[in-house]
Design a protein around this motif. Structure first.
Motif: not given
Length: 605
Positions: A460-470, A475-476, A487-490, A595-600
Motif C-alpha cells: 500500500t501507499t498512503q498519500l495524505p492531504a499533508r503531502d498534496a497541493i490544492s 482550502k486546507r 475542504y471548500h471543494w466547490t 472534505d478529503f483527508r487521505l488517499l490509499i
C-alpha cells in the motif's frame, strides 16, 4: 484484536489505570547460571524520545515546577550528558538519530510537505540492529516519511505502532498505523504506545531474542491534551520558575506541557518496572532524550531560544544513558555530543558491526561514558534549519547571524564577543562554510523529490492531504499541514495533486477517506495519472462533527479532526513514470464535493 477502522478520532474512556508514581521495583534475583547466560548475549536497547520537551522540562535539571522521578532515576543510575545537541525541530533530529548523519545530508530539511523524509538510500539504526539479529520495534511518532521506502517497516522496524506524521490531531483513542494498517488506538496515546512497547519487549524475552525498542512519544507536542489526573496537578499550581522572558509565557499551554511531561515520566517508569519484572534491567541499555527545545516559553535554565531556534535553548536536550552494572552510575559528561552519536555509540556498546553504505558524522561516546577519554579531541557540532547554521564547540557558539558567545562564561548568550575575538569568529565562520559546502555541494535548494508509489513492491501507499497541493478554491484546514484535511471543494476546476513517481507499475485499488453531508451526496470524482484514470461517485453521506476542542487544555493552532470514512473509488492501472497524480471532480450536484483527508493506493493482482 486488531480491527480496521474509519479515520476516527473518537474519545473513549482511558483503559490504563493511572497509578501513583512508584519507584522501579527491585531487580529480581537470578541464579549465577542465568546471569552468565544473559551477560553472554548482546544487550537489549530501549530508546525513549520525547517530543518538544526542553532541557529544563525535567526535575533533575533543576526545574521545581514538575517532578520526573523515573527519568531522574536514569540519571542516578546512569550517565548524564550535560551538553547534548539535537535539531531545532522534530524531523531533523529523528533523521540524525536514525542515520548517525547530519540531517541536512539525508535530505531532511523540514517537518511537512515531504521535507521530513530522508533519502531512500539512507541506512538506519534499526537496520543495523536487525542485521545483527535483534527484534526491532518502534512505537510512537515516526515523522521521517509515510510512503515506502520511508515507512518504519521499510527502514528496519519489524513492528510499528503509531503515526508517521509530524503531529497528530487528537490523543484519545485516535486512528493509528499498525504495520501499514489503520487501527483504533486504545485510550490516551502515550499510555497506549507504552502498552504496545511493553508487550513487544515481553514477547522478545519469551522468545529469548535481543530487542531494539524505539519509543518516540508525541509529548508534550500540541495539541495540549492530557488526562485529568495529570492536568489536575497543575491547573491551579503556583509555578515558582519562569522563562527569562516571563511576559511571553502562556499559562494554560505551559501547565499542560508540564502535565504532559509528567505523564511521559510515569510511562517511562512503567517500562523500567517491566524491565525489572522480566529480570532484564541489567542487560538492557536505556536512553532518554528529546528532539528539540521547548514548544513554548517556560523555564529552560536561562538559555536563549526555544523550539525552532538555533540558539542553545532551541537545540540543547536532556540526555541520559543507563546500563546497570556496566556504565558508571551517576557519572556526568560535560563534553559536547549530539543525536548523530547515538547510532555509533549503541553499536559500540552492544558489540555489533556497523555497516555503513554512507559515511556517518557521529562518533562513539563510549570513552566519555566510561570516563576513559583522557585525550578526547576538540570537536564542533553543527545545528541547521534550512539555510541557517550555527556551530557549537566546548567553549563557544557561533550563531547563524555571526554572533560569537563564550558559553562557559555566558551560557545565556547575552554578550556577543565576535569583535573582541576576531580569530575565533573567523575560524568558526570558515568551519560553517566548509560544512555547508559538504552537505550542499551545489548549494541549498528547495525539496523537489516526488512521492513514491509502489516502491519495493510495497502493498500500500498512503498519500495524505499533508503531502498534496490544492488548486482553485480548495482550502486546507490548518496552516500546519501534518494532520490537516482539505475542504471548500466547490468547483470542477478545483483539484488536488501529488507530485508522484510510480516506481513499480501495476493495478492499484484507490481508496478515499472523505466526509460529505447528505445534501451534497452524488459528486463524481476522478483520479488520474499520465493518461490512466479511474472514477467513482460518492453515494453515501458521512458528516461527523469536528473533534478535539473539548479535550484541549490550551488553544490550538493545528487542525481539529473528525471521523473520515473510506470509499473505494475503483482500480487504476499505473505505469512507471513521474507526473502529477490528480484528484478532481467531474460533476458536483450539491454545494461541494467532499472534505478529503487521505488517499490509499493498494496493489491488487
Amino acid at each position: 484484536m486488531k480491527s480496521i477502522i474509519t479515520f476516527g478520532m473518537l474519545v473513549c474512556v482511558l483503559t490504563s489505570s493511572m497509578l501513583a508514581e512508584e519507584k522501579p521495583q527491585a531487580q529480581t534475583k537470578r541464579s549465577s547460571s542465568e546471569s552468565a547466560e544473559k551477560e553472554s548475549t548482546h544487550p537489549n536497547i530501549v530508546v525513549f524520545l520525547a517530543d518538544d520537551q526542553g532541557w529544563g522540562d525535567v526535575s533533575h535539571n533543576g526545574n521545581t515546577n514538575l517532578h520526573t522521578p523515573n527519568i531522574d532515576s536514569l540519571v542516578r543510575d546512569g550517565v548524564r550528558f550535560n551538553r547534548f545537541y539535537v535539531g531545532a525541530v522534530c524531523a531533523p533530529t529523528r533523521a540524525a538519530f536514525l542515520t548517525g548523519r547530519y540531517h541536512a545530508r539525508t535530505g531532511t530539511t523540514g517537518v511537512s510537505k515531504g521535507e521530513e523524509r530522508f533519502n531512500s538510500d539512507e541506512y538506519t539504526i534499526a537496520q543495523v540492529f536487525k542485521k545483527a539479529g535483534y527484534a526491532t520495534g518502534a512505537f510512537g511518532k515516526w515523522h521521517n516519511g509515510t510512503q515506502y521506502p520511508n515507512h518504519p517497516n521499510a527502514k528496519g522496524f519489524e513492528e510499528f505502532y503509531g503515526f508517521t506524521s509530524g503531529h497528530w490531531g487528537h490523543y484519545f483513542s485516535p486512528m493509528l498505523d499498525h504495520n501499514g494498517t489503520f487501527v483504533k488506538g486504545n485510550g490516551y496515546i502515550t499510555d497506549d504506545l507504552t502498552d504496545k512497547a511493553m508487550a513487544f519487549i515481553k514477547k522478545q524475552v519469551q522468545d529469548n531474542k535481543p530487542f531494539f525498542t524505539y519509543i518516540p512519544y508525541c509529548m508534550p507536542h500540541s495539541p495540549m491534551q492530557v488526562p485529568d489526573q495529570f492536568w489536575d496537578r497543575f491547573a491551579d499550581k503556583k509555578l515558582e520558575m519562569h522563562n527569562r522572558e516571563p511576559g511571553k509565557e502562556q499559562p494554560d499551554h505551559l501547565r499542560a506541557a508540564l502535565a504532559m511531561c509528567e505523564n511521559v515520566d510515569w510511562n517511562v517508569g512503567r517500562v523500567l518496572k517491566e524491565l525489572n519484572r522480566l529480570g532484564i534491567a541489567d542487560n538492557t541499555i536505556v536512553i532518554y532524550f528529546s528532539d528539540n527545545g521547548p514548544n513554548g516559553f517556560r523555564w529552560n535554565g536561562d538559555m536563549k531560544g526555544k523550539k525552532g531556534s538555533l540558539d542553545e535553548g532551541g537545540v540543547r536536550s536532556p540526555f541520559v544513558i543507563r546500563w546497570t552494572g556496566h556504565l558508571p552510575a551517576g557519572h556526568e559528561v560535560d563534553k559536547i555530543a549530539g543525536a548523530i552519536d547515538i547510532l555509533p555509540t549503541l553499536a559500540d556498546l552492544a558489540g555489533i558491526p556497523r555497516p555503513e553504505p554512507k559515511p556517518i558524522d557521529g562518533v562513539s561516546l563510549k570513552p566519555l561514558i566510561m570516563d576513559s577519554a583522557s585525550d578526547w579531541p576538540d570537536r564542533m557540532i553543527f545545528s541547521s534549519l534550512r539555510q541557517r547554521i550555527s556551530v557549537r564547540t566546548d567553549q563557544y557558539r557561533l550563531s547563524h547571524k555571526g554572533e560569537l558567545y563564550d558559553m562557559t562564561k555566558d551560557p545565556g548568550q547575552r554578550n556577543d564577543i565576535a569583535k573582541q575575538n576576531p580569530e575565533v569568529a573567523a575560524k568558526l565562520k570558515q568551519a560553517v562554510a566548509s560544512w555547508q559546502k559538504s552537505v550542499w555541494p551545489d548549494g541549498y535548494s528547495k525539496d523537489t523529490r516526488p512521492f513514491l508509489i509502489g516502491y519495493g513492491g510495497a502493498p500500500t501507499t498512503q498519500l495524505p492531504a499533508r503531502d498534496a497541493i490544492s488548486h482553485g478554491g480548495i482550502k486546507r484546514s490548518s496552516r500546519h499541514p501534518n494532520c490537516s484535511f482539505f475542504y471548500h471543494w466547490t468547483n470542477t476546476d478545483d483539484s488536488i495533486t501529488w507530485d508522484a513517481k510510480v516506481v513499480e507499475g501495476g493495478t492499484y485499488e484507490a481508496v478515499l477517506y472523505y466526509t460529505c453531508p447528505q445534501a451534497d451526496v452524488g459528486s463524481t470524482v476522478q483520479l488520474s495519472f499520465n493518461g490512466s484514470n479511474v472514477q467513482g461517485k460518492i453515494i453515501e453521506a458521512h458528516s461527523p462533527p469536528l473533534q478535539g476542542e473539548a479535550q484541549d487544555r490550551a488553544k490550538r493552532s493545528e487542525s481539529f479532526v473528525k471521523d473520515f470514512k473510506p470509499m473505494v473509488l475503483g482500480k487504476i492501472k499505473l505505469s512507471p513514470g513521474t507526473g502529477p497524480l490528480t484528484l478532481r471532480a467531474l460533476e458536483i450536484p450539491g454545494s461541494q464535493v467532499m472534505d478529503f483527508r487521505l488517499l490509499i493506493l493498494r496493489r491488487v493482482p
